[in-house]
Design a protein around this motif. Structure first.
Motif, short mmCIF file in Angstrom:
data_model
loop_
_atom_site.label_atom_id
_atom_site.label_comp_id
_atom_site.label_asym_id
_atom_site.label_seq_id
_atom_site.Cartn_x
_atom_site.Cartn_y
_atom_site.Cartn_z
N LYS A 11 0.83 -1.21 0.00
CA LYS A 11 0.00 0.00 0.00
C LYS A 11 0.86 1.26 0.00
CE LYS A 11 -3.89 -0.38 2.65
NZ LYS A 11 -4.56 -0.38 3.97
N TYR A 13 0.57 5.16 1.28
CA TYR A 13 -0.33 5.99 2.09
C TYR A 13 0.40 7.20 2.66
CZ TYR A 13 1.85 3.29 5.91
OH TYR A 13 2.74 2.70 6.77
N TRP A 29 -9.39 12.87 5.35
CA TRP A 29 -9.98 11.57 4.97
C TRP A 29 -10.86 11.75 3.76
CZ3 TRP A 29 -8.54 6.94 5.21
CH2 TRP A 29 -9.40 5.84 5.27
N ARG A 32 -9.09 11.98 0.55
CA ARG A 32 -8.62 10.69 0.04
C ARG A 32 -9.73 9.98 -0.73
NH1 ARG A 32 -3.79 10.20 -0.35
NH2 ARG A 32 -3.84 7.95 -0.13
N ARG A 34 -12.69 9.13 0.53
CA ARG A 34 -13.36 8.14 1.36
C ARG A 34 -14.75 8.56 1.78
NH1 ARG A 34 -9.74 3.63 2.16
NH2 ARG A 34 -11.54 2.85 3.30
N ARG A 96 -17.62 -2.92 4.74
CA ARG A 96 -16.26 -2.81 4.18
C ARG A 96 -15.87 -1.39 3.80
NH1 ARG A 96 -13.59 -7.30 1.15
NH2 ARG A 96 -11.95 -5.90 1.78
N ARG A 97 -16.84 -0.56 3.44
CA ARG A 97 -16.48 0.81 3.04
C ARG A 97 -16.18 1.70 4.24
NH1 ARG A 97 -21.49 4.02 3.10
NH2 ARG A 97 -20.85 5.20 1.25
N ALA A 99 -14.46 2.66 8.09
CA ALA A 99 -13.06 2.60 8.54
C ALA A 99 -12.97 2.67 10.04
CB ALA A 99 -12.27 3.75 7.92
N CYS A 101 -10.73 4.11 13.10
CA CYS A 101 -9.70 5.10 13.39
C CYS A 101 -9.13 4.81 14.77
CB CYS A 101 -10.28 6.51 13.32
SG CYS A 101 -9.11 7.78 13.87
N ILE A 123 -10.89 -3.75 6.68
CA ILE A 123 -11.60 -2.50 6.34
C ILE A 123 -10.60 -1.34 6.49
CG2 ILE A 123 -13.83 -3.44 7.06
CD1 ILE A 123 -13.64 -1.78 9.62
N GLY A 124 -11.06 -0.14 6.19
CA GLY A 124 -10.17 1.02 6.21
C GLY A 124 -9.56 1.25 7.59
N ASP A 162 -4.47 3.40 5.92
CA ASP A 162 -4.73 4.17 4.69
C ASP A 162 -4.26 5.61 4.85
OD1 ASP A 162 -6.34 2.19 3.11
OD2 ASP A 162 -7.44 2.19 5.01
#
Ligand SMILES: NC(=O)c1ccc[n+]([C@@H]2O[C@H](COP(=O)([O-])OP(=O)(O)OC[C@H]3O[C@@H](n4cnc5c(N)ncnc54)[C@H](O)[C@@H]3O)[C@@H](O)[C@H]2O)c1
Ligand SMILES: [Zn+2]
Length: 363
Positions: A11, A13, A29, A32, A34, A96-97, A99, A101, A123-124, A162
């Motif tokens: 990845k 990032y 975020w 990006r 998202r 899945r979409r 995230a 933190c 996931i994110g 990410d």
């Protein structure tokens, strides 16, 4: 805002670094590309300090935010806590979409990162590190995981975040003890990276202790850049990443021999660095009087330079059962010069024993 790029095989990032960066978390975020909600995972101490502002930062950028608070302390890095978090995420209808933190120190980062890496197969993940140790070390590089009853960090994965938001302002609420934990790693980077970094610490270490951002921010940056450079080459720890274990072979031996209570990680690493530099002076004729200079720097920072209450034989014995040491005599990082580390150095057992003894006697 400084933007550093982590470029690993799995990845790419950004690490956003600046005093005040936390307030921009939501906008960054969003920038990006998202969407989805944010599940903030934090601990009970950090929640009192920063949960509100971070929630606001995400909600004002249009994100729905849920929060989960774990008890502060290493115990949270357990399978039991992970199980609870998986169920919480499920109840929050996390998909899945969405995230996770991680807002906190290395404990929260490792635990929340592990959750993000495994929940729905990944996931994110956003890291907002709040301790010096997590800003310069654990939030970058992608090692996430939990402890088992028998050993620390034995279950986990490599899972890059990410985005990382590193805000040195957050360090102002750390206790001196927690700050010093991270400073041991900063000293490690300085020895690995070069004499000018080490000299900056020698001449201006007080600026760190009083949290002068004009000094702290560039220092944190140098550490992150060093780690990113190493990790980009060797994400999965087959080769060069071993550099980051400088001071950690003896350090882990001390930590384990002291049953994780006599010496904290940072304190043990400080002693490990001293031993490694002294051994480097003998094996590689490292010049520049660094063992004496390191000893005074560690003392000025409030880190130990003497090993007390632990049997050196115990340190050596635990080193040979360390998961990172396949062969005790061939797994130390040494320095040819400051900024010129060598991995997989052969250090004979007698020299190692002598140097651990010397940490006790001090001469
Ligand atoms: N993944 C990696 O690459 C990596 C590398 C090094 C260490 N680690 C892990 O990191 C963990 C240690 O991390 P740590 O030293 O950050 O410990 P930690 O996360 O337990 O934080 C230390 C203490 O400081 C508190 N705290 C956090 N931020 C604060 C703030 N801004 N102000 C006041 N208090 C604050 C926490 O609540 C906690 O009580 C260990 O579990 C270790 O295994 C992981
Ligand atoms: Zn360390």
């Amino acid at each position: 805002m400084i933007q550093l790029l982590a470029n690993t095989r799995s990845k790419e990032y950004p690490v956003f670094l600046s005093a005040g960066a936390m307030k921009e978390a939501g906008n960054l975020w969003r920038s990006r590309g998202r969407e989805g909600k944010i599940v903030l995972i934090t601990d009970s101490n950090v929640a009192n300090l920063f949960l509100g502002p971070v929630e606001t930062a995400f909600t004002k950028a249009g994100f729905a935010v849920k929060a989960i608070v774990v008890d502060a302390g290493e115990e949270a890095k357990s399978l039991a806590e992970a199980t609870r978090l998986y169920s919480e995420l499920f109840r929050m209808q996390t998909r899945r979409r969405d995230a996770v933190c991680a807002l906190g120190g290395g404990v929260v980062g490792d635990l929340a990162g592990f959750i993000a890496s495994t929940y729905m197969r990944g996931i994110g993940l956003v890291q907002i590190p709040t301790t010096l140790l997590s800003q310069v070390d654990s939030s970058i590089g992608g090692k996430v995981g939990i402890n088992i009853a028998e050993a620390k960090n034995y279950v986990g994965s490599f899972y890059q975040p990410d985005m990382v938001i590193t805000d040195p302002e957050l360090l102002k609420t750390l206790s001196r003890g927690q700050l010093v934990e991270g400073l041991a790693e900063v000293v490690k980077y300085a020895l690995l990276a070069g004499a000018d970094f080490f000299e900056a610490l020698e001449s201006s270490y007080e600026e760190f202790l009083v949290m002068n951002m004009a000094f702290v921010e560039p220092m944190v940056r140098r550490c992150i850049e060093y780690k990113l450079g190493v990790v980009s080459d060797d994400e999965r720890d087959y080769g060069r990443r071993a550099l980051l274990n400088f001071g950690h072979s003896v350090g882990h031996g001390i930590e384990t021999a002291g049953k994780y209570t006599a010496y904290s990680h940072g304190q043990a690493v400080a002693l490990g660095l001293l031993a490694a530099v002294r051994i480097s002076e003998q094996v590689y004729s490292l010049s520049g009087d660094y063992s004496a200079r390191l000893q005074s720097l560690l003392e000025l920072l409030g880190l130990p330079t003497r090993l007390e209450g632990i049997d050196p034989a115990e340190v050596i014995a635990t080193m040979s059962s360390d998961k990172k040491a396949d062969d005790l005599s061939a797994n130390m990082v040494l320095l040819k010069a400051i900024g010129e580390p060598v991995i997989n150095c052969d250090v004979d057992a007698a020299m190692l024993r002598r140097e651990v003894d010397r940490l006790v006697t001090g001469d």
